[in-house]
Design an enzyme around this catalytic site. Sequence first.
Site, PDB file in Angstrom:
ATOM      1  N   GLU A  21      49.373  15.353   9.114  1.00 42.67           N
ATOM      2  CA  GLU A  21      49.035  14.173   8.316  1.00 42.67           C
ATOM      3  C   GLU A  21      48.540  14.565   6.930  1.00 42.67           C
ATOM      4  OE1 GLU A  21      47.434  10.603  10.793  1.00 42.67           O
ATOM      5  OE2 GLU A  21      46.385  12.397  11.507  1.00 42.67           O
ATOM      6  N   ASN A 174      -2.011   1.996  -9.182  1.00 40.62           N
ATOM      7  CA  ASN A 174      -0.980   1.299  -8.407  1.00 40.62           C
ATOM      8  C   ASN A 174      -0.019   0.544  -9.302  1.00 40.62           C
ATOM      9  OD1 ASN A 174      -3.530   1.003  -6.211  1.00 40.62           O
ATOM     10  ND2 ASN A 174      -1.532   1.465  -5.331  1.00 40.62           N
ATOM     11  N   GLU A 196       7.930  11.495  -2.235  1.00 39.23           N
ATOM     12  CA  GLU A 196       6.534  11.768  -1.892  1.00 39.23           C
ATOM     13  C   GLU A 196       6.321  13.248  -1.599  1.00 39.23           C
ATOM     14  OE1 GLU A 196       5.227   7.545   0.237  1.00 39.23           O
ATOM     15  OE2 GLU A 196       5.978   9.216   1.463  1.00 39.23           O
ATOM     16  N   ARG A 201       2.909  15.151  -0.952  1.00 42.03           N
ATOM     17  CA  ARG A 201       2.302  14.157  -0.078  1.00 42.03           C
ATOM     18  C   ARG A 201       2.180  14.691   1.351  1.00 42.03           C
ATOM     19  NH1 ARG A 201       2.196   8.439   1.156  1.00 42.03           N
ATOM     20  NH2 ARG A 201       0.989   8.353   3.081  1.00 42.03           N
ATOM     21  N   ARG A 210      -3.859  10.421  -1.296  1.00 43.60           N
ATOM     22  CA  ARG A 210      -2.464  10.851  -1.343  1.00 43.60           C
ATOM     23  C   ARG A 210      -2.053  11.096  -2.788  1.00 43.60           C
ATOM     24  NH1 ARG A 210      -1.743   5.461   1.505  1.00 43.60           N
ATOM     25  NH2 ARG A 210      -3.770   6.234   2.085  1.00 43.60           N
ATOM     26  N   ASP A 213       2.287   7.663  -3.068  1.00 42.63           N
ATOM     27  CA  ASP A 213       2.527   6.735  -1.960  1.00 42.63           C
ATOM     28  C   ASP A 213       3.575   5.723  -2.404  1.00 42.63           C
ATOM     29  OD1 ASP A 213       2.237   5.489   0.485  1.00 42.63           O
ATOM     30  OD2 ASP A 213       0.591   4.213  -0.183  1.00 42.63           O
ATOM     31  N   ASP A 215       5.893   2.527  -0.865  1.00 46.29           N
ATOM     32  CA  ASP A 215       6.115   1.602   0.247  1.00 46.29           C
ATOM     33  C   ASP A 215       7.245   0.646  -0.098  1.00 46.29           C
ATOM     34  OD1 ASP A 215       4.118   2.438   2.086  1.00 46.29           O
ATOM     35  OD2 ASP A 215       2.587   1.443   0.873  1.00 46.29           O
ATOM     36  N   PRO A 232       9.730  -7.612   5.652  1.00 52.13           N
ATOM     37  CA  PRO A 232       8.839  -7.233   4.558  1.00 52.13           C
ATOM     38  C   PRO A 232       7.660  -6.384   5.063  1.00 52.13           C
ATOM     39  CG  PRO A 232       9.342  -9.575   4.463  1.00 52.13           C
ATOM     40  CD  PRO A 232       9.805  -9.092   5.800  1.00 52.13           C
ATOM     41  N   ARG A 239      -2.826  -7.318   0.317  1.00 55.11           N
ATOM     42  CA  ARG A 239      -3.086  -6.240  -0.627  1.00 55.11           C
ATOM     43  C   ARG A 239      -2.942  -6.724  -2.067  1.00 55.11           C
ATOM     44  NH1 ARG A 239      -0.383  -0.809   2.170  1.00 55.11           N
ATOM     45  NH2 ARG A 239      -1.401  -1.067   4.195  1.00 55.11           N
ATOM     46  N   PHE A 241      -3.634  -5.057  -4.622  1.00 55.81           N
ATOM     47  CA  PHE A 241      -3.101  -3.962  -5.434  1.00 55.81           C
ATOM     48  C   PHE A 241      -1.580  -3.854  -5.331  1.00 55.81           C
ATOM     49  CE2 PHE A 241      -4.192  -2.026  -1.333  1.00 55.81           C
ATOM     50  CZ  PHE A 241      -3.058  -1.295  -1.022  1.00 55.81           C
TER      51      PHE A 241
END
Length: 280
Positions: A21, A174, A196, A201, A210, A213, A215, A232, A239, A241
């Site tokens: 092939e 942040n 990280e 980290r 840390r 970070d 997320d 979510p 939070r 922040f």
Amino acid sequence: MDTIKITNLKVFAHHGVFPEETRDGQDFYVNAWLSLDCRRAGMSDCLEDSINYGEVCAFITKFLTEHTYKLIEAAAEQLAEAMLLSMRGLWGVKIELCKPHAPIGLPFENVSVTIERSWHTAYLAVGSNLGDKRKTIENGIAYLKKHPAIRVIKVSDMIETLPYGGVEQDSFLNGAIHVETLLSPSELLAVMHEAEQQEGRTREIHWGPRTLDLDLIFYDKEIYEDDALIIPHVDMANRVFVLKPLMQLCPNYRHPILLKTVEELYQAAILRESAEGKEI
């Protein structure tokens, strides 16, 4: 999204598991659905405001003839990614790659694989409270930018915040990041972990200090869960922040479970923390 469809584009190429092939080649047929916003082109009647489907056909033909894959699954996957990375204005693509001459040894009409791939919108939270915090965050963002399947669209201002979770430590810097990506949630998380780790980290103390970070807060409007990830983000509504930087990027983005906007979640979090006597 609107659609431009290409049907039965014939391409002679060399894909297959068997040596004959890849040596001799065979005819493949491609059906492609291109997802884009055709409104501007429909109003202007200018090709520059759309995608040139002649050029798309040439791109598909060139890609499939210049590359060789054992599986049509791989050929379709890599073709879709190449199209999404290189074609301005293309948000999503559905590819059906047909192999009517596959060496099956039984009567059949066709065998094909169909995949759908697209860009996704994601929002990330970023923080640091060790070393040169701002430089560390900049390094993390630069790492994301280097990935071909991630486009960093906008970064919020960085804010200084008190530590979260009751562990005594230095204050945090942040922020939030708006990205578009071809990666799945788990693939995106893996790249975030790489960023990280690049900054040293470690995960020895829950809610502890840390260097970097990252997320994953939102991914499209998806509600997603596996052993390593919930979207979510499970605690983002508590939070400040996270919510305050997100306010700069997507104040009207609606949480798919709580059904409140980022701004509404932020105002509720502010009221909660004020009632509890916390410093915001």
